[in-house]
Motif scaffolding. Structure first.
Motif, short mmCIF file in Angstrom:
data_model
loop_
_atom_site.label_atom_id
_atom_site.label_comp_id
_atom_site.label_asym_id
_atom_site.label_seq_id
_atom_site.Cartn_x
_atom_site.Cartn_y
_atom_site.Cartn_z
N TYR A 199 -13.57 29.92 -40.98
CA TYR A 199 -14.21 30.84 -41.92
C TYR A 199 -15.51 30.18 -42.37
O TYR A 199 -15.49 29.17 -43.07
CB TYR A 199 -13.33 31.10 -43.14
N VAL A 200 -16.63 30.72 -41.95
CA VAL A 200 -17.98 30.24 -42.24
C VAL A 200 -18.09 28.75 -41.89
O VAL A 200 -18.34 28.42 -40.75
CB VAL A 200 -18.40 30.53 -43.70
N GLY A 220 -16.10 34.54 -56.70
CA GLY A 220 -17.23 35.36 -56.28
C GLY A 220 -17.26 35.33 -54.78
O GLY A 220 -16.50 36.01 -54.13
N LYS A 221 -18.10 34.51 -54.21
CA LYS A 221 -18.07 34.26 -52.77
C LYS A 221 -17.80 32.77 -52.61
O LYS A 221 -18.67 31.94 -52.90
CB LYS A 221 -19.39 34.66 -52.12
N VAL A 222 -16.61 32.43 -52.17
CA VAL A 222 -16.18 31.03 -52.13
C VAL A 222 -17.01 30.25 -51.11
O VAL A 222 -17.33 30.76 -50.03
CB VAL A 222 -14.67 30.92 -51.84
N THR A 223 -17.38 29.04 -51.50
CA THR A 223 -18.10 28.14 -50.61
C THR A 223 -17.38 26.80 -50.59
O THR A 223 -16.45 26.56 -51.37
CB THR A 223 -19.55 27.92 -51.10
N VAL A 236 -8.38 33.34 -48.28
CA VAL A 236 -9.85 33.40 -48.40
C VAL A 236 -10.27 34.56 -49.30
O VAL A 236 -11.14 34.41 -50.16
CB VAL A 236 -10.51 33.48 -47.01
N GLU A 237 -9.64 35.72 -49.14
CA GLU A 237 -9.99 36.87 -49.98
C GLU A 237 -9.63 36.61 -51.44
O GLU A 237 -10.38 37.00 -52.34
CB GLU A 237 -9.29 38.12 -49.47
N ASP A 248 -17.52 25.17 -53.96
CA ASP A 248 -16.52 25.67 -54.91
C ASP A 248 -15.19 24.97 -54.71
O ASP A 248 -14.51 24.60 -55.67
CB ASP A 248 -16.32 27.18 -54.73
N GLN A 264 -6.38 34.84 -44.14
CA GLN A 264 -7.25 35.92 -44.61
C GLN A 264 -6.99 36.22 -46.09
O GLN A 264 -7.92 36.36 -46.87
CB GLN A 264 -7.04 37.18 -43.75
N ASN A 306 -12.22 34.35 -52.77
CA ASN A 306 -13.46 35.12 -52.94
C ASN A 306 -13.43 35.93 -54.23
O ASN A 306 -14.43 36.04 -54.92
CB ASN A 306 -13.71 36.04 -51.76
N ILE A 307 -12.28 36.49 -54.55
CA ILE A 307 -12.16 37.25 -55.80
C ILE A 307 -12.35 36.32 -57.00
O ILE A 307 -13.06 36.65 -57.94
CB ILE A 307 -10.80 37.97 -55.88
#
Length: 139
Positions: A59-60, A93-96, A85-86, A99, A82, A89-90
């Motif tokens: 994932y990225v 925000g957008k997990v990196t 990761v989702e 983070d 999945q 993300n919630i």
């Protein structure tokens, strides 16, 4: 049964590691598994390693890797990735990768809500995030 869950950077540096069963040498297992999955050349897949099946997905910039029993459903594990990761993300925000590095305690809490004793226990994102929301509201 899930034996371990690893989150590894593209460079092979471990970011998160959670072992659900006893491993004799966790560090060598972690290094061997991440090296095997990163050099495979695919973005997702399944590889046999000793007595477990490695399920991995990119994932990225992060590899999510698990070692599961031979009788475990590999596609369910990909769905677990999945969902993880989702959920992150919630929450972020957008997990990196940053983070994850600076909020490891929260990531471990999410993993511990989703996987208990090597078995998938919770998949509902709103229920997974309740302990984190309670902790955040107490600040």
């Amino acid at each position: 049964m899930i034996h371990f869950l690893l989150v590894v950077s593209k460079q092979g540096k471990p970011r998160i590691s959670r072992f659900f069963t006893h491993q004799k040498d966790q560090l060598s297992t972690q290094n061997a598994v991440s090296k095997l999955c990163l050099t495979d050349g695919k973005q997702e897949g399944f590889v046999n390693y000793k007595d477990v099946v490695l399920v991995y997905k990119l994932y990225v910039n992060l590899w999510f890797i698990t070692g599961v029993s031979q009788d475990e459903n590999e596609l369910a594990i990909l769905e677990l990735f999945q969902n993880l990761v989702e959920t992150l993300n919630i929450y972020f925000g957008k997990v990196t990768e940053v983070d994850i590095l600076f909020n490891m305690d929260r990531v471990y809490m999410v993993i511990d809500e989703m996987i208990i004793d090597g078995h998938i226990a919770e998949t509902c994102r709103s229920r997974i995030l309740v302990p984190l929301q309670l902790m955040d509201s107490a600040k």
